[in-house]
Design a protein around this motif. Structure first.
Motif, PDB file in Angstrom:
ATOM      1  N   LYS A  32       0.816  -1.215   0.000  1.00 37.07           N
ATOM      2  CA  LYS A  32       0.000   0.000   0.000  1.00 37.07           C
ATOM      3  C   LYS A  32       0.849   1.264   0.000  1.00 37.07           C
ATOM      4  N   VAL A  33       1.994   1.211   0.729  1.00 30.85           N
ATOM      5  CA  VAL A  33       2.906   2.356   0.834  1.00 30.85           C
ATOM      6  C   VAL A  33       4.335   1.842   0.696  1.00 30.85           C
ATOM      7  N   SER A  34       5.294   2.749   0.567  1.00 32.29           N
ATOM      8  CA  SER A  34       6.668   2.350   0.278  1.00 32.29           C
ATOM      9  C   SER A  34       7.296   1.513   1.380  1.00 32.29           C
ATOM     10  N   ILE A  35       6.881   1.734   2.626  1.00 32.43           N
ATOM     11  CA  ILE A  35       7.478   0.987   3.734  1.00 32.43           C
ATOM     12  C   ILE A  35       7.204  -0.517   3.627  1.00 32.43           C
ATOM     13  N   ASP A  36       6.197  -0.887   2.844  1.00 33.49           N
ATOM     14  CA  ASP A  36       5.877  -2.300   2.656  1.00 33.49           C
ATOM     15  C   ASP A  36       6.954  -3.031   1.851  1.00 33.49           C
TER      16      ASP A  36
END
Length: 382
Positions: free
Chosen positions: A91-95
């Motif tokens: 969903k977001v870059s940290i994933d």
């Protein structure tokens, strides 16, 4: 990452260090460079230097607690944002942060294609979405854990769509001791609202000697080979590294001979050349065409009287002078470059190389027959 690990860019390194010494670090900066110039490593080294607990006059110490965490990209006050390929699990870059860190540790010089190859991208389009923007705002609203300065490095802000306007307020009025560094390659594709809120830092291409030095020291290449690869890379260290994976051709000799065949209207020889080129493999074919495009651009400088700007080895320069004197003119060069660029485009898209090189060879003959056109006549090619 320390400044000493970055290839070239000595002037930029000095400028960045000076901003820290003089306490005039702008809170939002845009590092603008062409691909393979080292802008992302520079941004990381700059952030590490700012937060180093025992910095020297020329670099971070590399030994303090902050530097050790920066070296592994795990400092709690160092944040990254980058294009990713959204899915039900991402969903977001940290994933995909672990993949990002692994790639940086492996080699901080990379492009979007290399990044794509590390992920399950399928046919998805990369972007930096609204969820990522909200996550950035959330992360930066917290107090710093350890460092004096929180840092967010955004790679390729060109992939921010209009949702990027959600970041305007925090970029313009960030929390205390917060630094934004945007690392971009195309200024025109960045939201103007974000562009106007950043301080521009232009990072030049690496010069030929820097690329050549890298190839000689790190890849242990022969000098003449390093010289040719440096010319092909045209300031792009990523391209230079990719060239190392391919079997080298003697592009300079092949290309000069190809032009001579066209000048002599030696169609049977060109058909034979087509058979040879078709067996090189796709990457070597692309490298050959890229060499030809770069070589012809240097010839156009000779034809325009810009001899002092030409960046060719002595051997290649001698060939270029002879061709520019006896074979080429500017109209021809323009037409030939156009054909080679089209051929490069089609090779990238898996065109049949035998048919493609035969077609380009015949176009080469056709173009060179226009040598007798009056000076200033524009050649129109299909």
């Amino acid at each position: 990452m320390q400044f000493k690990e970055i290839i070239g860019q000595e002037n930029i390194k000095s400028q960045l260090i000076q901003t820290v010494k003089e306490n005039r670090v702008s809170h939002a900066q845009l590092f603008l460079s062409s691909e393979g110039s080292g802008a992302l490593p520079l941004a990381i080294a700059y952030a590490q230097y700012i937060n180093c607990q025992d910095k020297t006059a020329t670099d971070s110490c590399g030994l303090c607690a902050s530097c050790r965490k920066y070296e592994k990209y795990i400092h709690p006050d160092l944040h990254f944002s980058y294009p990713f390929f959204a899915s039900k699990d991402v969903k977001v870059s940290i994933d995909v942060l672990e993949e990002w860190r692994a790639m940086l540790l492996d080699d901080p010089y990379f492009n979007l294609d290399i990044w794509r190859s590390k992920l399950n991208a399928e046919n998805k389009q990369a972007n930096i979405n609204i969820a990522e923007c909200h996550d950035i705002i959330k992360k930066l609203s917290y107090k710093a854990f350890e460092a004096e300065t929180k840092v967010l490095i955004m790679w390729l802000p060109e992939f921010l769509d209009k949702e990027g306007n959600a970041l305007l307020k925090i970029i313009e009025e960030p929390p205390a001791n917060t630094l934004f560094i945007l690392v971009a390659q195309n200024q025109e594709q960045i939201l103007s609202t974000i562009l106007s809120r950043t301080q521009l830092v232009k990072i030049p291409k690496l010069n030929s000697s820097e690329i050549e030095g890298y190839l000689l020291s790190k890849a242990q290449m022969m000098p003449h080979q390093a010289e040719e690869y440096s010319f092909l890379a045209d300031g792009n260290l990523i391209d230079a590294k990719l060239l190392l994976n391919d079997s080298p051709n003697n592009n300079a000799s092949y290309f000069a001979e190809w032009l001579r065949m066209g000048f002599g209207n030696k169609v049977p020889a060109m058909i034979s050349f087509t058979e040879t080129a078709a067996g090189w493999g796709r990457e070597n074919q692309k490298n050959f065409l890229k060499y030809g495009i770069n070589f012809l651009r240097e010839c156009s400088l000779l034809l325009s009287g810009g001899d002092e700007l030409v960046k060719l080895s002595p051997q290649s320069l001698e060939v270029a002078i002879k061709l520019s004197t006896h074979v080429l003119n500017l109209a021809m060069v323009e037409a030939l470059i156009g054909e080679l660029e089209k051929a490069h485009y089609h090779i990238e898209r898996n065109a049949n190389p035998k048919i493609l090189f035969l077609d380009v060879s015949l176009q080469l003959v056709k173009i060179i027959k226009f040598k007798s056109l009056p000076k200033g006549t524009q050649y129109i090619y299909n």
